[in-house]
Write an enzyme that holds these catalytic residues in place. Structure first.
Site, PDB file in Angstrom:
ATOM      1  N   LYS A 111     -25.839  -2.188  46.989  1.00 41.25           N
ATOM      2  CA  LYS A 111     -25.598  -0.820  47.005  1.00 41.25           C
ATOM      3  C   LYS A 111     -25.996   0.654  48.051  1.00 41.25           C
ATOM      4  O   LYS A 111     -25.119   1.248  48.359  1.00 41.25           O
ATOM      5  CB  LYS A 111     -26.029  -0.369  45.987  1.00 41.25           C
ATOM      6  CG  LYS A 111     -25.554  -1.329  44.544  1.00 41.25           C
ATOM      7  CD  LYS A 111     -25.447  -0.675  43.299  1.00 41.25           C
ATOM      8  CE  LYS A 111     -24.770  -1.758  42.556  1.00 41.25           C
ATOM      9  NZ  LYS A 111     -24.753  -0.899  40.864  1.00 41.25           N
ATOM     10  N   LYS A 192     -17.799 -10.303  43.351  1.00 41.81           N
ATOM     11  CA  LYS A 192     -18.487 -10.416  42.036  1.00 41.81           C
ATOM     12  C   LYS A 192     -17.009  -9.289  41.271  1.00 41.81           C
ATOM     13  O   LYS A 192     -16.974  -8.995  40.974  1.00 41.81           O
ATOM     14  CB  LYS A 192     -19.646  -9.621  42.196  1.00 41.81           C
ATOM     15  CG  LYS A 192     -20.014 -10.276  40.574  1.00 41.81           C
ATOM     16  CD  LYS A 192     -21.634  -9.254  39.932  1.00 41.81           C
ATOM     17  CE  LYS A 192     -21.452  -8.263  40.080  1.00 41.81           C
ATOM     18  NZ  LYS A 192     -21.981  -7.578  38.921  1.00 41.81           N
ATOM     19  N   LYS A 195     -17.733  -3.975  36.993  1.00 35.33           N
ATOM     20  CA  LYS A 195     -16.969  -3.132  36.445  1.00 35.33           C
ATOM     21  C   LYS A 195     -16.782  -1.791  37.059  1.00 35.33           C
ATOM     22  O   LYS A 195     -16.113  -0.542  36.421  1.00 35.33           O
ATOM     23  CB  LYS A 195     -17.887  -2.663  34.745  1.00 35.33           C
ATOM     24  CG  LYS A 195     -19.187  -2.607  35.085  1.00 35.33           C
ATOM     25  CD  LYS A 195     -19.719  -1.574  33.175  1.00 35.33           C
ATOM     26  CE  LYS A 195     -20.825  -2.588  32.716  1.00 35.33           C
ATOM     27  NZ  LYS A 195     -21.948  -2.743  33.733  1.00 35.33           N
TER      28      LYS A 195
HETATM   29  P1  TYM Z   1     -24.363  -4.767  34.098  1.00 33.11           P
HETATM   30  O1  TYM Z   1     -24.655  -4.033  33.386  1.00 33.11           O
HETATM   31  O2  TYM Z   1     -23.618  -4.945  36.066  1.00 33.11           O
HETATM   32  O3  TYM Z   1     -24.201  -6.688  33.698  1.00 33.11           O
HETATM   33  C1  TYM Z   1     -24.547  -6.392  32.290  1.00 33.11           C
HETATM   34  C2  TYM Z   1     -24.225  -8.485  32.253  1.00 33.11           C
HETATM   35  O4  TYM Z   1     -23.559  -8.723  32.582  1.00 33.11           O
HETATM   36  C3  TYM Z   1     -23.620  -9.599  33.704  1.00 33.11           C
HETATM   37  N1  TYM Z   1     -21.924  -9.824  34.992  1.00 33.11           N
HETATM   38  C4  TYM Z   1     -22.001 -11.030  34.996  1.00 33.11           C
HETATM   39  N2  TYM Z   1     -21.984 -12.098  34.472  1.00 33.11           N
HETATM   40  C5  TYM Z   1     -20.882 -13.248  35.421  1.00 33.11           C
HETATM   41  N3  TYM Z   1     -20.431 -13.077  36.085  1.00 33.11           N
HETATM   42  C6  TYM Z   1     -19.882 -11.504  36.536  1.00 33.11           C
HETATM   43  N4  TYM Z   1     -18.919 -11.238  37.441  1.00 33.11           N
HETATM   44  C7  TYM Z   1     -20.615 -10.268  35.857  1.00 33.11           C
HETATM   45  N5  TYM Z   1     -20.269  -9.060  35.724  1.00 33.11           N
HETATM   46  C8  TYM Z   1     -21.713  -8.830  35.393  1.00 33.11           C
HETATM   47  C9  TYM Z   1     -24.343  -9.099  34.327  1.00 33.11           C
HETATM   48  O5  TYM Z   1     -25.216 -10.503  34.776  1.00 33.11           O
HETATM   49  C10 TYM Z   1     -25.636  -8.915  32.822  1.00 33.11           C
HETATM   50  O6  TYM Z   1     -26.238 -10.204  32.543  1.00 33.11           O
HETATM   51  N6  TYM Z   1     -29.136  -4.627  35.766  1.00 33.11           N
HETATM   52  C11 TYM Z   1     -28.323  -4.740  34.351  1.00 33.11           C
HETATM   53  C12 TYM Z   1     -28.860  -4.140  33.056  1.00 33.11           C
HETATM   54  C13 TYM Z   1     -29.955  -4.325  32.397  1.00 33.11           C
HETATM   55  C14 TYM Z   1     -30.759  -5.168  31.767  1.00 33.11           C
HETATM   56  C15 TYM Z   1     -31.479  -5.205  31.412  1.00 33.11           C
HETATM   57  C16 TYM Z   1     -29.870  -7.105  31.580  1.00 33.11           C
HETATM   58  C17 TYM Z   1     -31.305  -3.808  32.387  1.00 33.11           C
HETATM   59  N7  TYM Z   1     -31.842  -3.972  31.619  1.00 33.11           N
HETATM   60  C18 TYM Z   1     -33.002  -5.697  30.704  1.00 33.11           C
HETATM   61  C19 TYM Z   1     -30.892  -7.543  30.971  1.00 33.11           C
HETATM   62  C20 TYM Z   1     -32.536  -7.479  31.166  1.00 33.11           C
HETATM   63  C21 TYM Z   1     -27.055  -4.793  35.030  1.00 33.11           C
HETATM   64  O7  TYM Z   1     -26.935  -3.940  36.026  1.00 33.11           O
HETATM   65  O8  TYM Z   1     -25.950  -5.400  33.906  1.00 33.11           O
END
Ligand code: TYM
Length: 324
Positions: A111, A192, A195
């Site tokens: 990023k 990947k 969103k």
């Molecule tokens: P975020 O919002 O980017 O994504 C949310 C969850 O979706 C999963 N994910 C995917 N899994 C499979 N294939 C994909 N293409 C894909 N895109 C997204 C992510 O792995 C995630 O599980 N840092 C985290 C948010 C967060 C969090 C936490 C997660 C903040 N605190 C504590 C777990 C525990 C994030 O950016 O997720």
């Protein structure tokens, strides 16, 4: 009973990778885990953001999570910024995390490389994520593969803290959902599905109309060769479509590959299945959007309940660290 937690960042519209990589595993786990589900709005501020859009995406994300099956009667469900103990624990954990640990995170490097003004909060992002997890005595963190390194850091911080200052935190582990742990973009099967990547044509959003979803699937990049086989390294485009289909149907990509004799047939099945998977979520979402006060009450109630336990946890950490 073991405890699970996951978070969703309102930086864009939720997409199929979020559903199959994290939302479904969380929803399934509600039956036999104590569950905590967060809309992590503070994490959404680690990159350039617009306040009105953040407010709107926070409501949209929360409503979609409810529509996809997060059950507030079974899960503690709230918006991260409504429980200030997340930020307090974040700072306290920064004091047991090194610059080098944060700096070597792959997501930070990726990023930061695309931005001129890198926010300091982007560097400390994984410490805030560790605070989310460690605030709640969590055993399991259902996430996609992209978040595993961050959960590893939370683990390291917990182990270090317990060793230096006395047993305080449960040591968490990431749980990845097999072949749907990393869905890729339809237009670039090496990237990947995300969103907020800026490549909408390759991303299946949960709120896409049936028409739009079908068009995206039919334009998906496939590989040379006509037959359908599951080979993630040699044929990543077809493998991605098979993983999407298998994730939606709860089957395996290898077994599914045998049912198709052409890419066109596979794409038809993927389009139909994705549309059938998101339709009930969209219907429930429309109902919930008509009752915004009810959604707000659920979130306020979740935050209220979370604060009780969060306060006690932070108080213990403060004492362990020598704060009065
Ligand atoms: P975020 O919002 O980017 O994504 C949310 C969850 O979706 C999963 N994910 C995917 N899994 C499979 N294939 C994909 N293409 C894909 N895109 C997204 C992510 O792995 C995630 O599980 N840092 C985290 C948010 C967060 C969090 C936490 C997660 C903040 N605190 C504590 C777990 C525990 C994030 O950016 O997720």
């Amino acid at each position: 009973m073991s405890r699970q937690l996951s978070g969703f960042k309102p930086t864009g519209h939720l997409q199929l990778g979020n559903l199959l990589g994290a939302i479904r595993p969380m929803v399934a786990g509600q039956r036999d885990h104590e569950s905590i589900v967060l809309v992590v709005d503070l994490h959404a501020m680690t990159v350039d953001h617009d306040p009105d859009r953040l407010r709107e995406l926070t409501v949209e994300t929360a409503t979609l999570l409810l529509a996809a099956g997060v059950d507030p009667a079974r899960s503690l469900f709230y918006v991260q910024s409504q429980v200030p103990e997340h930020t307090e624990l974040h700072y306290l954990l920064e004091c047991v995390t090194s610059y080098g640990e944060a700096h070597r995170m792959i997501q930070f490097k990726e990023k930061a490389a695309t931005q001129q003004q890198v926010r300091l909060s982007l560097l400390t992002y994984p410490t805030l994520m560790a605070a989310d997890i460690l605030l709640h005595d969590v055993d399991e963190v259902p996430v996609g593969a992209d978040q595993s390194q961050h959960v590893e850091l939370a683990r390291d911080v917990a182990v270090r803290f317990n060793g230096r200052y006395g047993p305080t935190f449960v040591v968490p582990k990431a749980v990845n959902p097999g072949f749907t742990r990393r869905l890729r973009e339809l237009s670039d099967p090496c990237a990947k599905m995300g969103k907020s990547n800026g490549n909408e044509a390759g991303v299946l959003f949960l709120l896409d109309s049936a028409e739009v979803a079908r068009r995206k699937v039919f334009r998906a990049v496939t590989d040379s060769g006509r037959e359908v086989a599951y080979d993630p390294v040699g044929r990543p485009g077809v493998a991605n479509l098979l993983e999407i289909l298998a994730g939606c149907l709860d089957e395996t990509p290898t077994a599914l590959a045998r049912s198709f004799s052409s890419h066109r047939q596979l794409k038809e099945a993927v389009a139909d299945t994705v549309i059938a998977t998101v339709r009930p979520i969209q219907e429930r979402y429309a109902q919930l959007r008509a009752e915004p006060d009810a959604v707000a009450r659920v979130l306020a109630d979740g935050a209220h309940r979370a604060r009780e336990q969060a306060r006690m946890r932070v108080q213990l950490v403060r004492e362990r660290l020598g704060l009065r």
